[in-house]
Scaffold this motif. Structure first.
Motif, PDB file in Angstrom:
ATOM      1  N   PHE A   1       0.843  -1.196   0.000  1.00  0.00           N
ATOM      2  CA  PHE A   1       0.000   0.000   0.000  1.00  0.00           C
ATOM      3  C   PHE A   1       0.879   1.248   0.000  1.00  0.00           C
ATOM      4  CE2 PHE A   1      -4.190  -1.503   2.149  1.00  0.00           C
ATOM      5  CZ  PHE A   1      -4.167  -2.679   1.413  1.00  0.00           C
ATOM      6  N   GLY A   2       0.512   2.238  -0.816  1.00  0.00           N
ATOM      7  CA  GLY A   2       1.023   3.576  -0.602  1.00  0.00           C
ATOM      8  C   GLY A   2       0.336   4.187   0.607  1.00  0.00           C
TER       9      GLY A   2
ATOM     10  N   TYR B   1      -3.415   7.234  -1.488  1.00  0.00           N
ATOM     11  CA  TYR B   1      -4.696   7.954  -1.452  1.00  0.00           C
ATOM     12  C   TYR B   1      -5.834   7.215  -2.183  1.00  0.00           C
ATOM     13  CZ  TYR B   1      -2.109  11.959   0.370  1.00  0.00           C
ATOM     14  OH  TYR B   1      -1.321  12.770   1.142  1.00  0.00           O
ATOM     15  N   VAL B   2      -5.584   6.048  -2.703  1.00  0.00           N
ATOM     16  CA  VAL B   2      -6.639   5.309  -3.397  1.00  0.00           C
ATOM     17  C   VAL B   2      -7.655   4.787  -2.392  1.00  0.00           C
ATOM     18  CG1 VAL B   2      -7.120   3.123  -4.596  1.00  0.00           C
ATOM     19  CG2 VAL B   2      -5.380   4.685  -5.474  1.00  0.00           C
ATOM     20  N   ILE B   3      -8.940   4.855  -2.761  1.00  0.00           N
ATOM     21  CA  ILE B   3     -10.031   4.326  -1.944  1.00  0.00           C
ATOM     22  C   ILE B   3     -10.637   3.130  -2.673  1.00  0.00           C
ATOM     23  CG2 ILE B   3     -12.295   4.790  -0.936  1.00  0.00           C
ATOM     24  CD1 ILE B   3     -11.469   7.761  -0.779  1.00  0.00           C
ATOM     25  N   ILE B   4     -10.625   2.003  -2.010  1.00  0.00           N
ATOM     26  CA  ILE B   4     -11.212   0.777  -2.541  1.00  0.00           C
ATOM     27  C   ILE B   4     -12.491   0.510  -1.762  1.00  0.00           C
ATOM     28  CG2 ILE B   4     -10.892  -1.720  -2.763  1.00  0.00           C
ATOM     29  CD1 ILE B   4      -7.894  -1.124  -3.189  1.00  0.00           C
ATOM     30  N   GLY B   5     -13.580   0.280  -2.458  1.00  0.00           N
ATOM     31  CA  GLY B   5     -14.880   0.157  -1.818  1.00  0.00           C
ATOM     32  C   GLY B   5     -15.065  -1.140  -1.057  1.00  0.00           C
ATOM     33  N   GLU B   6     -16.302  -1.376  -0.635  1.00  0.00           N
ATOM     34  CA  GLU B   6     -16.646  -2.598   0.081  1.00  0.00           C
ATOM     35  C   GLU B   6     -16.868  -3.756  -0.898  1.00  0.00           C
ATOM     36  OE1 GLU B   6     -20.048  -1.905   2.511  1.00  0.00           O
ATOM     37  OE2 GLU B   6     -19.100  -0.306   3.676  1.00  0.00           O
TER      38      GLU B   6
ATOM     39  N   VAL C   1      -3.358  -0.828  -8.628  1.00  0.00           N
ATOM     40  CA  VAL C   1      -4.561  -0.002  -8.509  1.00  0.00           C
ATOM     41  C   VAL C   1      -4.125   1.453  -8.359  1.00  0.00           C
ATOM     42  CG1 VAL C   1      -6.711   0.383  -7.266  1.00  0.00           C
ATOM     43  CG2 VAL C   1      -5.751  -1.921  -7.396  1.00  0.00           C
ATOM     44  N   ILE C   2      -4.447   2.262  -9.365  1.00  0.00           N
ATOM     45  CA  ILE C   2      -4.020   3.661  -9.346  1.00  0.00           C
ATOM     46  C   ILE C   2      -5.201   4.620  -9.243  1.00  0.00           C
ATOM     47  CG2 ILE C   2      -1.906   3.147 -10.610  1.00  0.00           C
ATOM     48  CD1 ILE C   2      -3.248   4.265 -13.136  1.00  0.00           C
ATOM     49  N   LYS C   3      -6.434   4.088  -9.321  1.00  0.00           N
ATOM     50  CA  LYS C   3      -7.631   4.911  -9.202  1.00  0.00           C
ATOM     51  C   LYS C   3      -8.601   4.249  -8.230  1.00  0.00           C
ATOM     52  CE  LYS C   3      -7.431   6.754 -13.928  1.00  0.00           C
ATOM     53  NZ  LYS C   3      -8.150   6.870 -15.221  1.00  0.00           N
ATOM     54  N   ASN C   4      -9.509   5.050  -7.678  1.00  0.00           N
ATOM     55  CA  ASN C   4     -10.509   4.528  -6.751  1.00  0.00           C
ATOM     56  C   ASN C   4     -11.354   3.438  -7.414  1.00  0.00           C
ATOM     57  OD1 ASN C   4      -9.563   6.511  -5.033  1.00  0.00           O
ATOM     58  ND2 ASN C   4     -11.391   7.787  -5.174  1.00  0.00           N
ATOM     59  N   LEU C   5     -11.807   2.489  -6.598  1.00  0.00           N
ATOM     60  CA  LEU C   5     -12.706   1.434  -7.063  1.00  0.00           C
ATOM     61  C   LEU C   5     -13.996   1.493  -6.262  1.00  0.00           C
ATOM     62  CD1 LEU C   5     -10.192  -1.556  -7.355  1.00  0.00           C
ATOM     63  CD2 LEU C   5     -11.200  -0.249  -9.235  1.00  0.00           C
TER      64      LEU C   5
ATOM     65  N   VAL D   1     -17.143  -4.742  -6.921  1.00  0.00           N
ATOM     66  CA  VAL D   1     -16.557  -4.998  -8.236  1.00  0.00           C
ATOM     67  C   VAL D   1     -15.362  -5.930  -8.099  1.00  0.00           C
ATOM     68  CG1 VAL D   1     -17.299  -2.775  -9.192  1.00  0.00           C
ATOM     69  CG2 VAL D   1     -15.012  -2.981  -8.170  1.00  0.00           C
ATOM     70  N   VAL D   2     -15.006  -6.554  -9.222  1.00  0.00           N
ATOM     71  CA  VAL D   2     -13.766  -7.314  -9.361  1.00  0.00           C
ATOM     72  C   VAL D   2     -12.888  -6.542 -10.339  1.00  0.00           C
ATOM     73  CG1 VAL D   2     -12.719  -9.476 -10.120  1.00  0.00           C
ATOM     74  CG2 VAL D   2     -14.934  -9.502  -8.940  1.00  0.00           C
ATOM     75  N   ALA D   3     -11.645  -6.275  -9.932  1.00  0.00           N
ATOM     76  CA  ALA D   3     -10.729  -5.505 -10.764  1.00  0.00           C
ATOM     77  C   ALA D   3      -9.377  -6.205 -10.819  1.00  0.00           C
ATOM     78  CB  ALA D   3     -10.565  -4.082 -10.227  1.00  0.00           C
ATOM     79  N   ALA D   4      -8.697  -6.094 -11.958  1.00  0.00           N
ATOM     80  CA  ALA D   4      -7.384  -6.715 -12.106  1.00  0.00           C
ATOM     81  C   ALA D   4      -6.647  -6.035 -13.247  1.00  0.00           C
ATOM     82  CB  ALA D   4      -7.511  -8.213 -12.355  1.00  0.00           C
ATOM     83  N   GLY D   5      -5.325  -6.246 -13.276  1.00  0.00           N
ATOM     84  CA  GLY D   5      -4.501  -5.747 -14.372  1.00  0.00           C
ATOM     85  C   GLY D   5      -3.554  -4.652 -13.937  1.00  0.00           C
ATOM     86  N   VAL D   6      -2.719  -4.231 -14.886  1.00  0.00           N
ATOM     87  CA  VAL D   6      -1.742  -3.158 -14.666  1.00  0.00           C
ATOM     88  C   VAL D   6      -1.906  -2.141 -15.786  1.00  0.00           C
ATOM     89  CG1 VAL D   6       0.706  -2.609 -14.385  1.00  0.00           C
ATOM     90  CG2 VAL D   6      -0.155  -4.818 -13.596  1.00  0.00           C
TER      91      VAL D   6
END
Length: 218
Positions: free
Chosen positions: A157-158, A178-183, A193-197, A201-206
């Motif tokens: 984590f940053g 400063y990224v916010i990841i939801g519930e 992860v460079i932006k809020n989620l 949701v399911v997220a993956a990749g670079v």
């Protein structure tokens, strides 16, 4: 003064149960009496008896004079539900913090949280109830991890990251400051992860992209 012994049951006979058992063995105030599991068919685990399942909580607590418990199930929702079942039956909920984890001046940590060997938690962080912080993960300063989240091994984590409840951050994922990841979010292994989620949701990749919705918690 005589140390009060915590007669403890571990709920869950999987890999997390093994990890937690070995962490708690470092604490001389904890006496692990046995395990609970809803699906285990054998009579013992880690050399200790399998005492029963969810339906046996009242009987087991009374018969073995149990005072404390901890739930070690990887599914975040089930870990929450089983923890609430223990609380309802009057168990005090332990946390399991490995003595070779690195925790520096945090703001708070809830009950039922497991921190493995080699995890780093920096100052001013807040860790909720029932979280699982795996080996090699680095939680930078001023971050917040809400209840029943799982941070897998090697996640980094940053600063000032926020992870919502019941979310799972995959092995080796990197979360920018400063990224916010939801519930109820799943972040895939090795993702950046460079932006809020948002929630669910399911997220993956670079960089990480949203792949699909994650079914909402009931």
């Amino acid at each position: 003064m005589k140390r009060k012994i915590k007669n403890t049951v571990i709920y869950g006979c999987g890999d997390m149960g093994i990890q937690t058992y070995n962490i708690l063995k470092h604490d001389p105030s904890v006496e692990i009496i046995g395990f609970l599991d809803d699906n285990k068919e054998s009579s013992d685990f880690c050399g200790l008896p399998l005492l029963g399942n969810t339906d046996d909580l009242y009987k087991v607590k009374k018969s073995y004079q149990l005072t404390h418990g901890i739930v070690t199930i990887g599914d975040n929702r089930i870990r929450n539900n089983k923890t609430q079942a223990l609380i309802k039956e009057g168990f005090e909920i332990l946390s399991a913090i490995h003595p070779n984890s690195f925790i520096d001046n945090i703001m708070g940590m809830g009950y039922g949280t497991i921190v493995e060997m080699g995890a780093y938690i920096h100052p001013e962080t807040i860790i909720g109830n029932g979280c699982f912080i795996c080996s090699g993960s680095i939680i930078a300063h001023n971050s917040v991890i809400d209840d029943y989240a799982l941070i897998a091994g090697g996640a980094i984590f940053g600063s000032r990251v926020k992870v919502g409840s019941h979310s799972l951050i995959g092995v080796g994922a990197n979360i920018s400051p400063y990224v916010i990841i939801g519930e109820n979010v799943i972040v895939g292994t090795g993702s950046a992860v460079i932006k809020n989620l948002p929630d669910n949701v399911v997220a993956a990749g670079v960089p990480a992209k949203i792949l699909r919705e994650n079914p909402k918690l009931i």
